[in-house]
Design an enzyme around this catalytic site. Structure first.
Site, PDB file in Angstrom:
ATOM      1  N   GLY A  74      -8.406  51.960  51.048  1.00  0.00           N
ATOM      2  CA  GLY A  74      -7.324  52.765  51.617  1.00  0.00           C
ATOM      3  C   GLY A  74      -6.049  52.686  50.791  1.00  0.00           C
ATOM      4  N   THR A  75      -5.758  51.516  50.257  1.00  0.00           N
ATOM      5  CA  THR A  75      -4.527  51.338  49.487  1.00  0.00           C
ATOM      6  C   THR A  75      -4.523  52.269  48.278  1.00  0.00           C
ATOM      7  OG1 THR A  75      -4.326  49.068  50.229  1.00  0.00           O
ATOM      8  CG2 THR A  75      -3.172  49.616  48.189  1.00  0.00           C
ATOM      9  N   ASN A 154      -1.872  50.789  62.617  1.00  0.00           N
ATOM     10  CA  ASN A 154      -2.736  49.602  62.532  1.00  0.00           C
ATOM     11  C   ASN A 154      -2.236  48.420  63.355  1.00  0.00           C
ATOM     12  OD1 ASN A 154      -0.830  50.065  60.302  1.00  0.00           O
ATOM     13  ND2 ASN A 154      -1.323  47.969  59.713  1.00  0.00           N
ATOM     14  N   GLN A 184      -7.280  53.784  60.008  1.00  0.00           N
ATOM     15  CA  GLN A 184      -7.598  53.158  61.305  1.00  0.00           C
ATOM     16  C   GLN A 184      -8.241  54.132  62.292  1.00  0.00           C
ATOM     17  OE1 GLN A 184      -7.518  49.994  62.093  1.00  0.00           O
ATOM     18  NE2 GLN A 184      -6.307  49.151  60.418  1.00  0.00           N
ATOM     19  N   HIS A 206     -14.053  49.143  54.909  1.00  0.00           N
ATOM     20  CA  HIS A 206     -14.193  47.839  55.573  1.00  0.00           C
ATOM     21  C   HIS A 206     -13.687  47.816  57.015  1.00  0.00           C
ATOM     22  CE1 HIS A 206     -10.059  45.908  55.130  1.00  0.00           C
ATOM     23  NE2 HIS A 206      -9.932  46.923  54.307  1.00  0.00           N
ATOM     24  N   CYS A 325      -1.706  42.405  56.961  1.00  0.00           N
ATOM     25  CA  CYS A 325      -1.088  42.593  55.641  1.00  0.00           C
ATOM     26  C   CYS A 325       0.319  42.010  55.614  1.00  0.00           C
ATOM     27  CB  CYS A 325      -1.015  44.075  55.281  1.00  0.00           C
ATOM     28  SG  CYS A 325      -2.619  44.834  55.230  1.00  0.00           S
TER      29      CYS A 325
HETATM   30  N1  PLP Z   1      -3.746  52.197  55.876  1.00  0.00           N
HETATM   31  C1  PLP Z   1      -3.868  51.581  57.059  1.00  0.00           C
HETATM   32  C2  PLP Z   1      -3.368  52.261  58.287  1.00  0.00           C
HETATM   33  C3  PLP Z   1      -4.460  50.325  57.137  1.00  0.00           C
HETATM   34  O1  PLP Z   1      -4.572  49.712  58.302  1.00  0.00           O
HETATM   35  C4  PLP Z   1      -4.923  49.711  55.940  1.00  0.00           C
HETATM   36  C5  PLP Z   1      -5.516  48.360  55.968  1.00  0.00           C
HETATM   37  O2  PLP Z   1      -5.283  47.588  56.863  1.00  0.00           O
HETATM   38  C6  PLP Z   1      -4.778  50.401  54.728  1.00  0.00           C
HETATM   39  C7  PLP Z   1      -4.189  51.643  54.730  1.00  0.00           C
HETATM   40  C8  PLP Z   1      -5.267  49.815  53.434  1.00  0.00           C
HETATM   41  O3  PLP Z   1      -6.652  49.903  53.343  1.00  0.00           O
HETATM   42  P1  PLP Z   1      -7.475  48.903  52.371  1.00  0.00           P
HETATM   43  O4  PLP Z   1      -7.459  47.565  53.039  1.00  0.00           O
HETATM   44  O5  PLP Z   1      -8.827  49.520  52.299  1.00  0.00           O
HETATM   45  O6  PLP Z   1      -6.777  48.904  51.065  1.00  0.00           O
END
Ligand code: PLP
Length: 379
Positions: A74-75, A154, A184, A206, A325
């Site tokens: 996601g990042t 999240n 999410q 994940h 995070c």
């Molecule tokens: N966006 C949201 C709303 C998330 O909750 C998260 C991870 O917790 C991410 C992006 C980032 O995803 P990733 O952990 O796959 O990089």
């Protein structure tokens, strides 16, 4: 599998990889290990799995498979959406609209863009943690090149008005792209892009019982962006680099197993926990009732989040303090909701998966009561 005495209630941080998903990943690592770009049959076999997974994700989103690009999660998807389109559209305008409660992968990408001279508007939220449609509308002007909004938050699970954005942009005759961080929401609440009409959507594996380190971004045909990586010809150069075939295959398996029927079960678990929390004197529930049922955030009077997280951990119950995070930092989401500091410092996030049961919740509630008694005495 999670051992019988373990109670994992931190599924918004990450989920347990499903059995069939793990088998699929393993199969790819040991048997179907070819490089999808190779011209021989080992390459074709691996490529076939990528194509299938792309189709599976595309079908869930109601988009075309050619519009799906794999990322490392996601990042990366969020970074590509924000930085990639902002840099490409620089000459058209410099304003980006997002919210104050986005994930750090959006907020920090915005911070980077600000350092390059872009103007970023961080929309506030109501006390319930929801962006007001009228604020989005007021912020859109002819300099706006991108609106990026998360689907479900999240930390508290609030659902944001993503269904309204396209209409607003159209009404204002805006050129802006619309990006949704659906990390999410994907696999949890059914949605189709035929309704949302986003230009980009980020998802991550994940959070849906697939491995970490893989995700995807939907990029609508015709959406222009500058890649964040340069190298080979893979994924039409939008995201070059040898694809992580095993993780992608696991993602595909998890997507196949996605079942929106679990939403009802989650609502039941959420209501069951909520009913018990309401009866406990020292608890304040921070998630509104109409939030994503997979997440419930509450504060436990006078007991710091981390202290309670560790107390519960000793009883093999795993929850989170705010967002995983954020590790100990004050939650920007709870701050944006104007939650008093004593409540944000004591916030706990419980997040469910299909594997949780009401017995898990009974154990959690019992442990929370013990924690409140024991830890309050120690003060
Ligand atoms: N966006 C949201 C709303 C998330 O909750 C998260 C991870 O917790 C991410 C992006 C980032 O995803 P990733 O952990 O796959 O990089």
């Amino acid at each position: 599998m999670i051992s019988s005495h373990e109670i994992y209630l931190d599924n918004s941080a990450t989920t347990q990889v499903g059995q069939k998903v793990a088998v699929k990943v393993c199969e790819m690592l040991t048997d179907n290990y070819g490089n999808p770009s190779s011209l021989h049959s080992k390459g074709f076999q691996a490529q076939k799995v990528l194509d299938e997974t792309r189709i599976q994700i595309a079908q869930k989103l109601s988009v075309e498979d050619k519009e799906i690009f794999f990322t490392s999660g996601g990042t990366e998807a969020n970074n590509l959406a924000l930085i990639g389109t902002a840099l490409k559209r620089r000459k058209m305008g410099n304003k980006i609209i997002t919210s104050a409660i986005e994930h750090s992968s959006v907020l920090e990408a915005c911070g980077y863009l600000e350092s390059l001279g872009f103007e970023v508007v961080y929309l506030p939220v109501s006390e319930e943690g929801i962006v007001r449609v009228e604020d989005i509308s007021n912020a859109i002007d002819n300099k706006t090149i991108l609106v990026s909004l998360m689907y479900a938050n999240n930390e508290i699970g609030t659902i944001q008005p993503v269904e309204k954005v396209h209409t607003l942009l159209k009404r204002k005759k805006s050129q802006a792209y619309f990006h949704i961080d659906a990390v999410q929401a994907f696999g949890k609440i059914p949605f189709k892009n035929t309704r949302l009409q986003a230009d980009m959507i980020s998802v991550s594996a994940h959070k849906i019982h697939a491995p970490k380190g893989v995700g995807a971004i939907y990029i609508k045909k015709g959406t222009n962006l500058i890649p964040r990586q340069f190298g080979g010809e893979q994924q039409r150069k939008i995201r070059p680099g040898t694809e992580s075939t095993a993780l992608i295959a696991g993602f595909g398996q998890a997507v196949q197993e996605m079942d929106y029927g679990y939403l009802l079960k989650m609502q039941h678990l959420n209501d069951y926990l909520r009913r018990q929390l309401i009866q406990m004197e020292d608890i304040h529930i921070n998630s509104p009732e109409n939030a994503l049922p997979y997440i419930i955030n509450f504060s436990v009077a006078n007991i710091k989040s981390e202290t309670m997280v560790h107390f519960l951990e000793e009883k093999a119950i795993y929850v989170s303090s705010g967002s995983a995070c954020a590790k100990g930092k004050q939650s920007h989401v709870l701050r944006a909701m104007k939650l008093p500091k004593n409540l944000s410092d004591t916030a706990i996030r419980v997040s469910f998966s299909k594997y949780n049961t009401t017995e898990d919740i009974d154990r959690l509630v019992e442990a929370l009561s013990q924690g409140i008694q024991t830890l309050a005495k120690m003060k």
